[in-house]
Design a protein around this motif. Sequence first.
Motif, mmCIF file in Angstrom:
data_model
loop_
_atom_site.group_PDB
_atom_site.id
_atom_site.type_symbol
_atom_site.label_atom_id
_atom_site.label_comp_id
_atom_site.label_asym_id
_atom_site.label_seq_id
_atom_site.Cartn_x
_atom_site.Cartn_y
_atom_site.Cartn_z
ATOM 1 N N LEU A 77 0.829 -1.208 0.000
ATOM 2 C CA LEU A 77 0.000 0.000 0.000
ATOM 3 C C LEU A 77 0.864 1.258 0.000
ATOM 4 O O LEU A 77 0.614 2.200 -0.761
ATOM 5 N N GLN A 78 1.894 1.262 0.843
ATOM 6 C CA GLN A 78 2.766 2.435 0.922
ATOM 7 C C GLN A 78 3.525 2.657 -0.375
ATOM 8 O O GLN A 78 3.664 3.780 -0.857
ATOM 9 N N LYS A 98 1.437 4.128 -3.201
ATOM 10 C CA LYS A 98 1.212 5.566 -3.018
ATOM 11 C C LYS A 98 2.488 6.369 -3.273
ATOM 12 O O LYS A 98 2.495 7.343 -4.019
ATOM 13 N N THR A 99 3.585 5.943 -2.636
ATOM 14 C CA THR A 99 4.834 6.704 -2.687
ATOM 15 C C THR A 99 5.564 6.556 -4.011
ATOM 16 O O THR A 99 6.068 7.537 -4.569
ATOM 17 N N ILE A 105 -0.398 6.218 -6.724
ATOM 18 C CA ILE A 105 -1.783 5.745 -6.711
ATOM 19 C C ILE A 105 -2.377 6.039 -5.326
ATOM 20 O O ILE A 105 -2.011 5.398 -4.338
ATOM 21 N N ALA A 106 -3.266 6.984 -5.264
ATOM 22 C CA ALA A 106 -3.774 7.463 -3.966
ATOM 23 C C ALA A 106 -4.645 6.429 -3.260
ATOM 24 O O ALA A 106 -4.594 6.283 -2.037
ATOM 25 N N LYS A 107 -5.471 5.703 -4.007
ATOM 26 C CA LYS A 107 -6.401 4.720 -3.414
ATOM 27 C C LYS A 107 -6.280 3.402 -4.181
ATOM 28 O O LYS A 107 -7.121 3.047 -5.001
ATOM 29 N N PRO A 108 -5.216 2.648 -3.928
ATOM 30 C CA PRO A 108 -4.965 1.444 -4.722
ATOM 31 C C PRO A 108 -5.957 0.314 -4.448
ATOM 32 O O PRO A 108 -6.455 0.152 -3.336
ATOM 33 N N HIS A 111 -9.550 0.296 3.204
ATOM 34 C CA HIS A 111 -8.691 -0.040 2.072
ATOM 35 C C HIS A 111 -9.431 -0.919 1.066
ATOM 36 O O HIS A 111 -10.308 -1.710 1.443
ATOM 37 N N TYR A 136 6.955 13.036 -4.438
ATOM 38 C CA TYR A 136 6.135 12.729 -3.265
ATOM 39 C C TYR A 136 6.734 13.361 -2.009
ATOM 40 O O TYR A 136 6.023 13.975 -1.209
#
Length: 357
Positions: A192-193, A196-197, A201-204, A241, A334
Amino acid sequence: MEFIPRIGITTGDINGIGPEVLLKALNTHRVNKICIPVLYGSGKHLSKYKNLVGMQNWQYTHIQDASQAQQKNFNLVNCLKGEYFDLTPGSLDPKAGQLAYDSLERATQDLKSGKIDALVTAPISKENIQSDTFKFPGHTEYLAQAFEKKDVLMFMISDGLRIGVVTGHIPLDKVKKVLSREAIASKLNLMLQSLKTDFGIAKPRIAVLGLNPHAGENGLLGDEEKQVITPVIEQYKNKGHLVFGPFPTDGFFASDNFRKFDAILAMYHDQGLTPFKMLAFDTGVNFTAGIPGVRTSPDHGTGFDIAGKNVADPGSMLHAIYAAADISRQRHEYNDLEAHALKHQKIDIENLKKEKN
């Protein structure tokens, strides 16, 4: 000011296809436009490979330290500590294993110190590199210890397909013993991290595979899905999530269901890497998520059977370099956004304090 990442690249086992695919990948005009390449290996051996692949006119610049690397140059840090030894493509040579380790160690230290922004590792022979200083099943485990991380994620990536594994380089009969709710949750956190990083992808959306055939068939073929995997999925759903599963592996990939997700979490090595290599062998990249530095590698091995024959495809190596550059830029952006947001948050707090006074 444009951020140009400094990408370190090891040559791997010099008797495998690593040097060949590296040289072929670098023989494109785009590479030193998107990054500053820093090669770690032996200049004398690379010169031999230049002739083998018909790149006699290709030039590199010797540097003593990665901090001296210049854009538009192919910069090389010499890591050969002993005397030159002859190439024997396709064979195991302890001297080649030592050179592979020395190159990896130097590049890793430079990644840790920030002299390079990312590291691309050419394939090593896991057998030939073993020594008193390298007792690991692969690059991933070595880097985890080097960065003092208890857990990292082997994350196979390509355009439109990303697969991580809960258990990596361990025998199959040990998978069930180490598979736990904690282990799955740790890999999900890393995935998840990273999404995003490293990928923006903000909401995977993440798909989780089952362990047993048909995802256990409601306990008939095994209870790991009911007892271990599903509770973790529900836990993450309750946190908001987008995590789904567990899915039966065969039907999941056969139906193209995988295309609906940003990433897939497999339970063991071959469960994830077999479909990945079938779908993305020429463009696939092995990415280590969870360490402060960026590390990628081609998704193939040393290719001893074709080494020295000038037939190796550089596609995966080229994509590993591109991915290292892209992820480095994404992380840089980021981190800049995070720093900018933190700065404004501090300003807002200070303003509130002033208003109260």
